[in-house]
Design a protein around this motif. Structure first.
Motif, PDB file in Angstrom:
ATOM      1  N   THR A  58      12.723   9.828   3.942  1.00  0.00           N
ATOM      2  CA  THR A  58      12.175   8.765   4.787  1.00  0.00           C
ATOM      3  C   THR A  58      12.933   7.476   4.494  1.00  0.00           C
ATOM      4  O   THR A  58      13.163   7.149   3.323  1.00  0.00           O
ATOM      5  CB  THR A  58      10.680   8.544   4.489  1.00  0.00           C
ATOM      6  N   LEU A  59      13.342   6.771   5.542  1.00  0.00           N
ATOM      7  CA  LEU A  59      13.914   5.438   5.377  1.00  0.00           C
ATOM      8  C   LEU A  59      13.042   4.427   6.118  1.00  0.00           C
ATOM      9  O   LEU A  59      12.515   4.717   7.195  1.00  0.00           O
ATOM     10  CB  LEU A  59      15.338   5.378   5.911  1.00  0.00           C
ATOM     11  N   ARG A  60      12.935   3.265   5.524  1.00  0.00           N
ATOM     12  CA  ARG A  60      12.161   2.173   6.132  1.00  0.00           C
ATOM     13  C   ARG A  60      13.105   1.289   6.932  1.00  0.00           C
ATOM     14  O   ARG A  60      14.138   0.843   6.436  1.00  0.00           O
ATOM     15  CB  ARG A  60      11.467   1.357   5.045  1.00  0.00           C
ATOM     16  N   ASP A  61      12.761   1.050   8.197  1.00  0.00           N
ATOM     17  CA  ASP A  61      13.581   0.221   9.070  1.00  0.00           C
ATOM     18  C   ASP A  61      13.384  -1.264   8.745  1.00  0.00           C
ATOM     19  O   ASP A  61      12.378  -1.651   8.140  1.00  0.00           O
ATOM     20  CB  ASP A  61      13.193   0.452  10.538  1.00  0.00           C
ATOM     21  N   PRO A  62      14.329  -2.105   9.174  1.00  0.00           N
ATOM     22  CA  PRO A  62      14.171  -3.540   8.934  1.00  0.00           C
ATOM     23  C   PRO A  62      12.906  -4.119   9.561  1.00  0.00           C
ATOM     24  O   PRO A  62      12.359  -5.108   9.073  1.00  0.00           O
ATOM     25  CB  PRO A  62      15.428  -4.133   9.599  1.00  0.00           C
ATOM     26  N   ASP A  63      12.403  -3.486  10.648  1.00  0.00           N
ATOM     27  CA  ASP A  63      11.185  -3.995  11.300  1.00  0.00           C
ATOM     28  C   ASP A  63       9.913  -3.443  10.679  1.00  0.00           C
ATOM     29  O   ASP A  63       8.807  -3.698  11.165  1.00  0.00           O
ATOM     30  CB  ASP A  63      11.209  -3.675  12.791  1.00  0.00           C
ATOM     31  N   PHE A 130       5.259  16.062  -2.696  1.00  0.00           N
ATOM     32  CA  PHE A 130       5.628  15.061  -3.691  1.00  0.00           C
ATOM     33  C   PHE A 130       6.649  14.130  -3.058  1.00  0.00           C
ATOM     34  O   PHE A 130       7.675  14.587  -2.563  1.00  0.00           O
ATOM     35  CB  PHE A 130       6.221  15.751  -4.920  1.00  0.00           C
ATOM     36  N   ALA A 131       6.358  12.836  -3.029  1.00  0.00           N
ATOM     37  CA  ALA A 131       7.291  11.852  -2.488  1.00  0.00           C
ATOM     38  C   ALA A 131       7.619  10.842  -3.584  1.00  0.00           C
ATOM     39  O   ALA A 131       6.714  10.307  -4.228  1.00  0.00           O
ATOM     40  CB  ALA A 131       6.690  11.135  -1.285  1.00  0.00           C
ATOM     41  N   VAL A 132       8.907  10.607  -3.799  1.00  0.00           N
ATOM     42  CA  VAL A 132       9.331   9.659  -4.823  1.00  0.00           C
ATOM     43  C   VAL A 132      10.183   8.578  -4.183  1.00  0.00           C
ATOM     44  O   VAL A 132      10.984   8.840  -3.289  1.00  0.00           O
ATOM     45  CB  VAL A 132      10.110  10.377  -5.958  1.00  0.00           C
ATOM     46  N   ALA A 133       9.964   7.342  -4.604  1.00  0.00           N
ATOM     47  CA  ALA A 133      10.602   6.200  -3.967  1.00  0.00           C
ATOM     48  C   ALA A 133      12.110   6.187  -4.174  1.00  0.00           C
ATOM     49  O   ALA A 133      12.613   6.545  -5.246  1.00  0.00           O
ATOM     50  CB  ALA A 133       9.998   4.905  -4.502  1.00  0.00           C
ATOM     51  N   LEU A 134      12.826   5.775  -3.132  1.00  0.00           N
ATOM     52  CA  LEU A 134      14.249   5.464  -3.217  1.00  0.00           C
ATOM     53  C   LEU A 134      14.373   3.950  -3.162  1.00  0.00           C
ATOM     54  O   LEU A 134      14.030   3.327  -2.156  1.00  0.00           O
ATOM     55  CB  LEU A 134      15.008   6.099  -2.048  1.00  0.00           C
ATOM     56  N   LEU A 135      14.868   3.359  -4.240  1.00  0.00           N
ATOM     57  CA  LEU A 135      14.979   1.903  -4.336  1.00  0.00           C
ATOM     58  C   LEU A 135      16.393   1.542  -4.768  1.00  0.00           C
ATOM     59  O   LEU A 135      16.668   1.342  -5.954  1.00  0.00           O
ATOM     60  CB  LEU A 135      13.955   1.351  -5.331  1.00  0.00           C
ATOM     61  N   PRO A 136      17.314   1.429  -3.818  1.00  0.00           N
ATOM     62  CA  PRO A 136      18.713   1.210  -4.176  1.00  0.00           C
ATOM     63  C   PRO A 136      19.068  -0.215  -4.554  1.00  0.00           C
ATOM     64  O   PRO A 136      20.196  -0.478  -4.947  1.00  0.00           O
ATOM     65  CB  PRO A 136      19.456   1.616  -2.894  1.00  0.00           C
ATOM     66  N   ASP A 137      18.126  -1.147  -4.455  1.00  0.00           N
ATOM     67  CA  ASP A 137      18.476  -2.540  -4.707  1.00  0.00           C
ATOM     68  C   ASP A 137      17.254  -3.258  -5.235  1.00  0.00           C
ATOM     69  O   ASP A 137      16.149  -3.087  -4.719  1.00  0.00           O
ATOM     70  CB  ASP A 137      18.955  -3.211  -3.411  1.00  0.00           C
ATOM     71  N   ASP A 138      17.422  -4.076  -6.279  1.00  0.00           N
ATOM     72  CA  ASP A 138      16.285  -4.816  -6.815  1.00  0.00           C
ATOM     73  C   ASP A 138      16.106  -6.166  -6.129  1.00  0.00           C
ATOM     74  O   ASP A 138      15.171  -6.905  -6.412  1.00  0.00           O
ATOM     75  CB  ASP A 138      16.429  -5.009  -8.336  1.00  0.00           C
ATOM     76  N   ARG A 139      16.991  -6.499  -5.196  1.00  0.00           N
ATOM     77  CA  ARG A 139      16.828  -7.707  -4.401  1.00  0.00           C
ATOM     78  C   ARG A 139      15.894  -7.396  -3.241  1.00  0.00           C
ATOM     79  O   ARG A 139      15.517  -6.247  -3.046  1.00  0.00           O
ATOM     80  CB  ARG A 139      18.197  -8.184  -3.881  1.00  0.00           C
ATOM     81  N   PRO A 140      15.520  -8.394  -2.399  1.00  0.00           N
ATOM     82  CA  PRO A 140      14.702  -8.080  -1.227  1.00  0.00           C
ATOM     83  C   PRO A 140      15.329  -6.919  -0.461  1.00  0.00           C
ATOM     84  O   PRO A 140      16.457  -6.989   0.009  1.00  0.00           O
ATOM     85  CB  PRO A 140      14.739  -9.387  -0.428  1.00  0.00           C
ATOM     86  N   ALA A 141      14.591  -5.839  -0.362  1.00  0.00           N
ATOM     87  CA  ALA A 141      15.196  -4.569   0.041  1.00  0.00           C
ATOM     88  C   ALA A 141      15.638  -4.553   1.496  1.00  0.00           C
ATOM     89  O   ALA A 141      14.889  -4.902   2.391  1.00  0.00           O
ATOM     90  CB  ALA A 141      14.207  -3.447  -0.206  1.00  0.00           C
ATOM     91  N   THR A 142      16.882  -4.155   1.718  1.00  0.00           N
ATOM     92  CA  THR A 142      17.364  -3.891   3.072  1.00  0.00           C
ATOM     93  C   THR A 142      17.241  -2.416   3.394  1.00  0.00           C
ATOM     94  O   THR A 142      17.289  -2.030   4.549  1.00  0.00           O
ATOM     95  CB  THR A 142      18.840  -4.316   3.206  1.00  0.00           C
ATOM     96  N   LEU A 143      17.092  -1.597   2.367  1.00  0.00           N
ATOM     97  CA  LEU A 143      16.966  -0.158   2.574  1.00  0.00           C
ATOM     98  C   LEU A 143      16.077   0.421   1.478  1.00  0.00           C
ATOM     99  O   LEU A 143      16.466   0.471   0.327  1.00  0.00           O
ATOM    100  CB  LEU A 143      18.343   0.516   2.524  1.00  0.00           C
ATOM    101  N   THR A 144      14.877   0.800   1.849  1.00  0.00           N
ATOM    102  CA  THR A 144      14.000   1.513   0.923  1.00  0.00           C
ATOM    103  C   THR A 144      13.588   2.811   1.597  1.00  0.00           C
ATOM    104  O   THR A 144      13.709   2.973   2.808  1.00  0.00           O
ATOM    105  CB  THR A 144      12.751   0.696   0.561  1.00  0.00           C
ATOM    106  N   GLY A 145      13.106   3.720   0.798  1.00  0.00           N
ATOM    107  CA  GLY A 145      12.730   4.997   1.385  1.00  0.00           C
ATOM    108  C   GLY A 145      12.057   5.890   0.377  1.00  0.00           C
ATOM    109  O   GLY A 145      11.589   5.439  -0.678  1.00  0.00           O
ATOM    110  N   ALA A 146      12.010   7.184   0.707  1.00  0.00           N
ATOM    111  CA  ALA A 146      11.365   8.155  -0.166  1.00  0.00           C
ATOM    112  C   ALA A 146      12.029   9.512   0.007  1.00  0.00           C
ATOM    113  O   ALA A 146      12.456   9.872   1.110  1.00  0.00           O
ATOM    114  CB  ALA A 146       9.876   8.253   0.137  1.00  0.00           C
TER     115      ALA A 146
END
Length: 249
Positions: A58-63, A130-146
């Motif tokens: 799953t990826l979270r969109d900018p909106d 089981f869903a585990v977070a994808l957090l590629p950046d510790d700044r305000p996220a432009t791309l987060t997911g699971a």
């Protein structure tokens, strides 16, 4: 939530995982695009998480919306879409920047946190997720997911959870190294694949409905049960039936 235990190394499992992850790391860092990284991640999850039957990302969109750019089986797309539609479920929780590190259920049919999604997933034959977070950046996220791992059986083991967490960490690092993130390209690819998938599955259902005199739900159940029994992706079963209908009688 359920805690995560350690991996038992008595039979060399940890050593085997180390070799697999070493190769995976090289492959992820060599990937030329986000889409390629994600494809390698879901394929790897099937290898390193023994209980995994289908896997998606799953990826979270900018909106603030969500989409599924890659999955190992069309049924994973359907399960993800149900979560997006209902606004509940493990991948929705884990993909949010403020969400938990992971979300787990071993009893989807009676899951109080996600009553609508849990019941729907159980109807598709799944017992655990089981869903585990994808957090590629510790700044305000432009791309987060699971990373989403679905299992027909109940009871994901501690080793399953550890492997998925390690894989998500590798995937997050690889995504961070892949700077050219193009949501438009990912969503176009997803849309094209979804249209093709629905068309093929629809054709297969139509063939079964005509030949067996059953309704659409029963036809889908035949495809799903055959997929589970033969351990072949549902889409591949549907494609074979749709393209070789005369040969199959």
């Amino acid at each position: 939530m359920t805690g995560v235990g350690g991996v038992d190394d008595a039979d060399g499992t940890a050593g085997l995982l180390s070799l697999q992850f070493a190769g995976l790391t090289r492959g992820l860092l060599a990937a030329g695009s986000v889409a390629e990284v994600l494809r390698r991640v879901v394929d790897a999850a099937l290898r390193v998480v023994p209980a995994a039957d289908v896997v998606s990302v799953t990826l979270r969109d900018p909106d603030g919306g969500f989409h599924t750019p890659v999955a190992t089986d069309p049924v994973a797309d359907q399960l993800d879409e149900l979560q997006y539609e209902f606004g509940e479920g493990p991948c929705v929780e884990a993909a949010k920047p403020e969400g938990p590190a992971y979300a787990l259920s071993d009893h989807l049919a009676a899951e109080p946190r996600w009553p609508r999604f849990g019941a729907a997933a159980a109807e598709h034959g799944f017992g655990s997720v089981f869903a585990v977070a994808l957090l590629p950046d510790d700044r305000p996220a432009t791309l987060t997911g699971a990373l989403n791992v679905y299992s027909y059986g109940g009871g994901l083991t501690a080793a399953d959870l550890d492997a998925a967490l390690l894989l998500a960490t590798h995937a997050s690092l690889a995504l961070a190294a892949t700077r050219a993130v193009d949501f438009a390209d990912l969503k176009v690819a997803q849309l094209s694949r979804a249209i093709e998938t629905r068309d093929i599955i629809g054709q297969a259902k139509g063939i079964l409905m005509q030949r067996r005199g059953i309704d659409a739900d029963a036809a889908y159940a035949v495809l799903r049960d055959t997929s589970q029994r033969l351990n072949i992706k549902l889409f591949e079963i549907a494609e074979t039936l749709a393209t070789r209908r005369e040969e199959l009688g």
